[in-house]
Design an enzyme around this catalytic site. Structure first.
Site, short mmCIF file in Angstrom:
data_model
loop_
_atom_site.label_atom_id
_atom_site.label_comp_id
_atom_site.label_asym_id
_atom_site.label_seq_id
_atom_site.Cartn_x
_atom_site.Cartn_y
_atom_site.Cartn_z
CB SER A 1 -0.96 -0.04 1.20
OG SER A 1 -2.00 0.90 1.07
CG ASP B 1 -4.50 -1.56 0.49
OD1 ASP B 1 -3.70 -2.35 1.02
OD2 ASP B 1 -4.50 -0.34 0.74
#
Length: 283
Positions: free
Chosen positions: A44, A165
């Site tokens: 991320s 993500d």
């Protein structure tokens, strides 16, 4: 006394949205002291910050996280409504690497250290650990997917596969690092020691991500999985299996924080913690 790190020591970068400015501060300190690791795995926001570390571009991630936010205000509900992402993807993934602070693709490609970015495969509900050094479009797609927060960002296609993500499945990919031949790792966290999420897991209704039942299942256990990883990290730290760099001040920055003053304080804290680490450890 300076302690020596093993040449096989890996670097693990947690995500956390805008809390990642702490990581960008740590990595800027590493670059100042020319502390570079032979393997990096990041998820991320950690992946986005890690790219500038791998391309040897000090303060580039800071500029993205703070100066550009001040100038362009790229976090907003308007972006979510108009573009399907709370973070303006045009600013972050097109204009920033191409023209605002151009990414040094040549240096990045020449860096011999493997750099893996974690994504979540929406079809399988499993983590993917992806690496790319040469294909500009694929580098961007992987970084974007790794940072595509569920609910507030669009699904990103990588190699024809829908991705989100990586933190949904593997927020702190230390086990990935050990599996790749790095039994000892430095882990950069974006939460204070002892933190545990107090959110409650809920079953995700079928009309959300309706085409991806395995993704819904993973999202339904996300809090439990993250807290288990936090337990694992603290246990490994106690046992001397990892070194952890984490914020010491009480965290005041959330995932989508747009308060530049708070972000600057967190960046400076990260830089200080990185400096302290470099004064103690060397390869």
């Amino acid at each position: 006394m300076i302690q020596r790190l093993d040449r096989h020591t890996g670097l693990v970068l947690e995500g956390g949205g805008m809390r990642g400015v702490f990581t960008s501060g740590v990595l800027d300190a590493f670059m100042k002291h020319e502390l570079y690791f032979p393997y990096v795995v990041a998820v991320s926001a950690g992946a986005c910050n890690g790219l500038s570390y791998m391309s040897r571009q000090p303060r580039r991630a800071r500029y993205s996280n703070i100066d550009m936010l001040r100038k362009y205000g790229y976090i907003s509900l308007k972006n979510l409504l108009v573009q399907g992402c709370i973070f303006d993807p045009n600013i972050l993934y097109e204009r920033f690497p191409a023209e605002i602070v151009p990414f040094d693709y040549k240096t990045y490609a020449a860096n011999p250290a493997p750099f893996e970015m974690v994504t979540t495969n929406c079809l399988t509900g499993q983590a993917e650990y992806l690496s790319e050094k040469h294909d500009v479009r694929r580098i961007t797609a992987i970084a974007k997917a790794s940072s595509s927060l569920p609910y507030v960002a669009q699904i990103t296609m990588v190699d024809g596969i829908p991705m989100l993500d990586g933190g949904i499945i593997d927020s702190i990919p230390v086990l990935r690092a050990t599996s790749q031949g790095h039994p000892f790792n430095v882990v950069v966290m974006t939460r204070n020691k002892g933190y545990r999420s107090t959110e409650r897991d809920v079953n995700i209704p079928s009309f959300i991500y309706k085409e991806y039942p395995h993704l819904r299942e993973a999202l339904s256990h996300r809090v439990e999985a993250y807290n288990e990883q936090l337990e694992m990290v603290e246990r490994m730290e106690r046992w001397g299996e990892i070194l952890v760099i984490r914020p010491q001040r009480r965290m005041e920055v959330g995932r989508t924080c747009s308060d530049v003053a708070k972000l600057e304080r967190l960046y400076e804290e990260g830089f200080r913690e990185g400096e302290k680490f470099c004064q103690m450890y060397r390869f």
